[in-house]
Structures are given as C-alpha cells and as structure tokens.
Motif scaffolding. Sequence first.
Motif, PDB file in Angstrom:
ATOM      1  N   VAL A 183       0.834  -1.203   0.000  1.00 35.51           N
ATOM      2  CA  VAL A 183       0.000   0.000   0.000  1.00 35.51           C
ATOM      3  C   VAL A 183       0.869   1.253   0.000  1.00 35.51           C
ATOM      4  N   TRP A 184       1.977   1.207   0.713  1.00 39.06           N
ATOM      5  CA  TRP A 184       2.924   2.324   0.707  1.00 39.06           C
ATOM      6  C   TRP A 184       3.453   2.557  -0.712  1.00 39.06           C
ATOM      7  N   ALA A 185       3.818   1.488  -1.411  1.00 42.70           N
ATOM      8  CA  ALA A 185       4.294   1.618  -2.787  1.00 42.70           C
ATOM      9  C   ALA A 185       3.201   2.175  -3.696  1.00 42.70           C
ATOM     10  N   VAL A 186       1.964   1.718  -3.510  1.00 42.40           N
ATOM     11  CA  VAL A 186       0.851   2.245  -4.304  1.00 42.40           C
ATOM     12  C   VAL A 186       0.701   3.741  -4.078  1.00 42.40           C
ATOM     13  N   ARG A 187       0.754   4.148  -2.829  1.00 47.77           N
ATOM     14  CA  ARG A 187       0.595   5.583  -2.531  1.00 47.77           C
ATOM     15  C   ARG A 187       1.669   6.414  -3.229  1.00 47.77           C
ATOM     16  N   ARG A 188       2.914   5.947  -3.152  1.00 47.51           N
ATOM     17  CA  ARG A 188       3.998   6.714  -3.756  1.00 47.51           C
ATOM     18  C   ARG A 188       3.907   6.726  -5.281  1.00 47.51           C
ATOM     19  N   LEU A 189       3.426   5.650  -5.889  1.00 52.39           N
ATOM     20  CA  LEU A 189       3.236   5.658  -7.335  1.00 52.39           C
ATOM     21  C   LEU A 189       2.072   6.559  -7.737  1.00 52.39           C
ATOM     22  N   VAL A 190       1.021   6.595  -6.923  1.00 51.20           N
ATOM     23  CA  VAL A 190      -0.086   7.519  -7.176  1.00 51.20           C
ATOM     24  C   VAL A 190       0.434   8.957  -7.171  1.00 51.20           C
ATOM     25  N   ARG A 191       1.258   9.264  -6.209  1.00 54.91           N
ATOM     26  CA  ARG A 191       1.832  10.615  -6.136  1.00 54.91           C
ATOM     27  C   ARG A 191       2.701  10.898  -7.372  1.00 54.91           C
ATOM     28  N   TRP A 192       3.532   9.932  -7.737  1.00 57.61           N
ATOM     29  CA  TRP A 192       4.431  10.146  -8.881  1.00 57.61           C
ATOM     30  C   TRP A 192       3.641  10.368 -10.164  1.00 57.61           C
ATOM     31  N   MET A 193       2.497   9.695 -10.309  1.00 61.75           N
ATOM     32  CA  MET A 193       1.676   9.890 -11.503  1.00 61.75           C
ATOM     33  C   MET A 193       1.318  11.360 -11.690  1.00 61.75           C
ATOM     34  N   THR A 194       1.166  12.086 -10.570  1.00 56.51           N
ATOM     35  CA  THR A 194       0.774  13.488 -10.632  1.00 56.51           C
ATOM     36  C   THR A 194       1.970  14.433 -10.511  1.00 56.51           C
ATOM     37  N   THR A 195       2.885  14.143  -9.569  1.00 62.22           N
ATOM     38  CA  THR A 195       3.971  15.090  -9.288  1.00 62.22           C
ATOM     39  C   THR A 195       5.184  14.889 -10.189  1.00 62.22           C
ATOM     40  N   ASP A 196       5.378  13.667 -10.714  1.00 66.68           N
ATOM     41  CA  ASP A 196       6.599  13.317 -11.451  1.00 66.68           C
ATOM     42  C   ASP A 196       7.841  13.559 -10.588  1.00 66.68           C
ATOM     43  N   ASP A 197       7.666  13.446  -9.276  1.00 72.85           N
ATOM     44  CA  ASP A 197       8.749  13.691  -8.321  1.00 72.85           C
ATOM     45  C   ASP A 197       9.580  12.419  -8.161  1.00 72.85           C
TER      46      ASP A 197
END
Length: 549
Positions: free
Chosen positions: A153-167
């Motif tokens: 779930v932690w990995a999912v959250r960070r990938l969700v963020r990357w989809m938007t932030t490209d961070d």
Amino acid sequence: MRSRSLHIPRATPLFLLAAAGYLAVGLYLALGVGYLQGDALSRVADTRAALLSRDPHLAAIGFIFTPLTALAQLPLVWLSEWFPQLTRWGLTSIAVSAPAMAGAVVQVQAIARERRCPAWMTWLLTAAFALHPMIIYYGANGMSEALFVFFVVWAVRRLVRWMTTDDVHDLIVAGLALGLAYLTRYDALAATGTATLLVAAVAWYRSRRGAVAVLDGLLVAAPTVLAFVVWSATSWLITGSALAQFSSRYGNAAILEQSGGGSAGGLEAIAFSAAEIIVTAPALALVGVVCVTLAARRRDPEPLALLLPLAVLAFATLAYLRGLTFPFLRFYIIAVPLLVLCAVFLAPRHGRMRARRPGPRPVDRADDPSRWTAPVSAIAVLAVVAGLPVSAAAMLSPELSQEQHALHAAILPRLGYSDPELRREQEAIIASFDTERRIAEYLDSLGLDDGSVILDTMQGFPIIASTSHPQTYVIPSDRDFVTALNDPGAHGIEYLLTVPDEGRGAADALNLRYPTIYENGSGFASLEAEVVNSGHDRPTWRLWRVVGS
C-alpha cells in the motif's frame, strides 16, 4: 527566547489507535485464548535461535522465508532471555504485525486525503479497511501479511503521487517499499515487475524518450533486484542453495509434497481462487469496473497504481493453479486494500498535491463536474462497508478458510455448533502448541546442561519458542548439529525428541539419520516418555534417553 510547540503529524493519533487495537486483539488471542499461528511462531523460534541458542549466529534465522519479519523481532526476542513469555506466546511477532498493519491504515487514509476525497468518504473507507476482519486478524496474529500489506500500500501511494507530481523522490520511495515487500514475502516480485513496466510505460508516454523510461523503471526495480541478489547469494554461500524455499526439505515445495497439499489445477483451482477473492472483497468486481470506467473517462492516470495489488492477486491465483501453494485465504488478503482504494479513486482528484521537488512533467488535477460522482461514490462506500459481514462469515467457514475458522471457537465459544466434530477440531487447532509448551516446561525443570537435547525444529519450533533455556537444545541451525546427530553419546546428548516417520516427519533429521529411531530407539536409546499431542495435525512426541553410542 521563543518556545517551539511540539508538532505531531496528523496521522499519529490514527496510527496509535489502530496499533493499540490490533495489539489488544493479539494479546487476547495469544494470552486469553492461547490461539497462535504456526508460521508466526516458527519465525519467533528462528529469531530466538539466532540470538539465544547454544550456537547463536544470524544465519540461524534461515533462508526458507525472506528475513524481514524475523529481523524486525530481534530486539524483543533478545529480551526473552529474561522474559521467556515474550516468545512462548508469540508476543514478539504480534509487536511487529500490529504497528505494521496500523501503518497500512495510515497509508490508505493518506491516499484518500491526498486525493482530496470528502471527509466522510475518507474516514468511512479508512474505517472499513481498518475494521475488515482479515485486516484485524492479520494485524493481530504476528504473521508476515501485515508487513506485506503495509509495504504494498505504501508503494501504491507513492506511485499515485508520482503519476501526478513526477517527483523522483516518490519513485525512489516506491521502489524502496517494494524491495522491503520482497524481504517480507516472495509475492512482491509480481508487484515489482508490474510497477517497473508501468513506470517505464508512463515515463515513455510523457517524454517519448527511451532513456528516461529505462532510468525510471530501474529506479523502481533496483531495490528489489538488490534484495533478491543479496538474499539469494547469501543463501547460496551459506547453504549451497540460492532458492531454499524450493529446494530445501524445509521449504514450501517439500511441505506441499509431505502434506499432500496444493491444488488439483484446472477450473476447480481457478474457481477456488475466485471464491476466496470474492469473500475477501465482495464488492471488488462492481467497484473495480466503475473505477476503471471513471478513470478512462477522466483520463486519470492515478488508478494505474492499483495494478500492483492486482498483480499480487494474479500471482496468488497462478501459484495455486500450478499447485505451488496451499488453499489459504490469507494469500488473497491484498484484495482488501485493492477494493478500498478502488472506492477511493471513484472520487475525482482535485487540488494541488504537495511535492518536495516536482518533476518536469507534473499532471494537472482537475475536478470532474459530473453530477453522478457523489451518488456513485456513496453507493460504492456502502457496498464496501456492507461486505464486511460477508468476509467475517467466510473466515468462520471451514471450506473457505482453513486457517481462520477456529476463530469461531475462540470468539464465539458459547454459540452452539451443528457439528460436534467440527467444534472438537477447532478447539484442537486453538490448542495446537499446548503439548510443546508442556514438553518445554518439563525439560526445563530437569535442569539439563547446554546441548543435552537434540531435535529437529521442523516440528519442534514451538519447543524452542517456549523454553526458558534454549541453550539446552541442539538444533539444525547449530553448526555442529550433524556431528552431534551422528554420535549423540560422544557429544553429550542425553535426550532425543522424535516424531513419527510420516507426513512432515518423513523429512525430520532424526528420522532420516536413524530410520527406526521413533519405533525402537535404534539400539542406543531407551524410551523415556510418549506424549500424545492435544493439537490439531500435530505429532505424538517420543522422548528417548541416550544409553549408548
């Protein structure tokens, strides 16, 4: 001088509340009922062997399971030298699983909050996840599922963020979470492979540059690849086998063969896996279809991150279809966060997501003006909540839940049973390790010297977890185990603990070395005691005194 107020992260109260709840349930099951899970207690025994055996070394943790669940217990297991109850009742494993599952609850809430879901939706879905019967049970029983769910779930959250932030920071943390997930369960390989392909595809779509796609994919894959290589190489250097889970007589493949487990394959196996997923997350198909439809309509890339838990479910189904795993409900537990997060993504994303250093191609987050969004989300949330009693009932079913159905006798002991034989079986499951605790107490009372008793921990792990004097035992992780087994009398062995040469006992080291040891002592041992086991599917023990070489 101006004083600074202490800043408490907003997730801290939620984490503490969830962790305390799971810990309380775990303490009730362990100390109040005496209901322990064998895999959790086995890891406790392995960790104890690494720290407190007569031959302590870190490799004693073993290479059958990936090591993180055991390593996380080291500090508390060290205290069991003075407080043996910590390992006797598996409390060290519960102290790991409770905060791990609480961490998963926090991650689910954070995904909903960063999605800017309405407050009512955020809290209802967080509560539905935290109070799901499978989440409560595996947060409380010390098994590896809690850590695994947290990392995925932690990995999912960070990938969700990357989809938007490209961070790039989000991408790196997602890879780290997947690497730690692999060190918890082998199932993470499916999630890592899926995440690598997903990130590479999205990066190429955004940049149209192959080098960018490869680099971003490697950032996600690198921690898991490193963990796999280091763990396999270490296993090969120490044991001679890089993949002991499949080649060792203690591994999963051997256990399946010894116990006659696994599936018959074909449509029956697929139907069983489908049934397990349905009862674990009853609304998954409905909510999932709506989630995919809305994501396509909105051109919303964030739900693509849910391919990770979906890959884990596919891996579990394929493994059972190929006859590589047991028919256990817990292998499908990742369906619970998948369902809840599908419901989260029904709400349109909006607002700016904070990022430490946004990448060159962040994605705008726009509101969905559709008037149907709110009622669809409300119906989905109700469907998620309504499925909780279905999952609870499935956990109490012997057909659907081989490992959990004994909870009926633990939490509803006064409720009548239509089948008295089933009740006796459930009570025997709860008492699975009572006999081994009594054996450990008896041998402790004899005041034996170090290295006086030899046994194989394949069936004897509850004894190692329960004893107050683990140095009394010679076990397979000891580097002189083979020489002591070859000539017990010459190496100070006074007693041998044996199990029948059948089922898993066929791979017991004592039975392999002395095929008639259980029947007649092989000519150098006299029968001291036979202990009929009160536990379900547990062996009758025989204690032999060494009288010759």
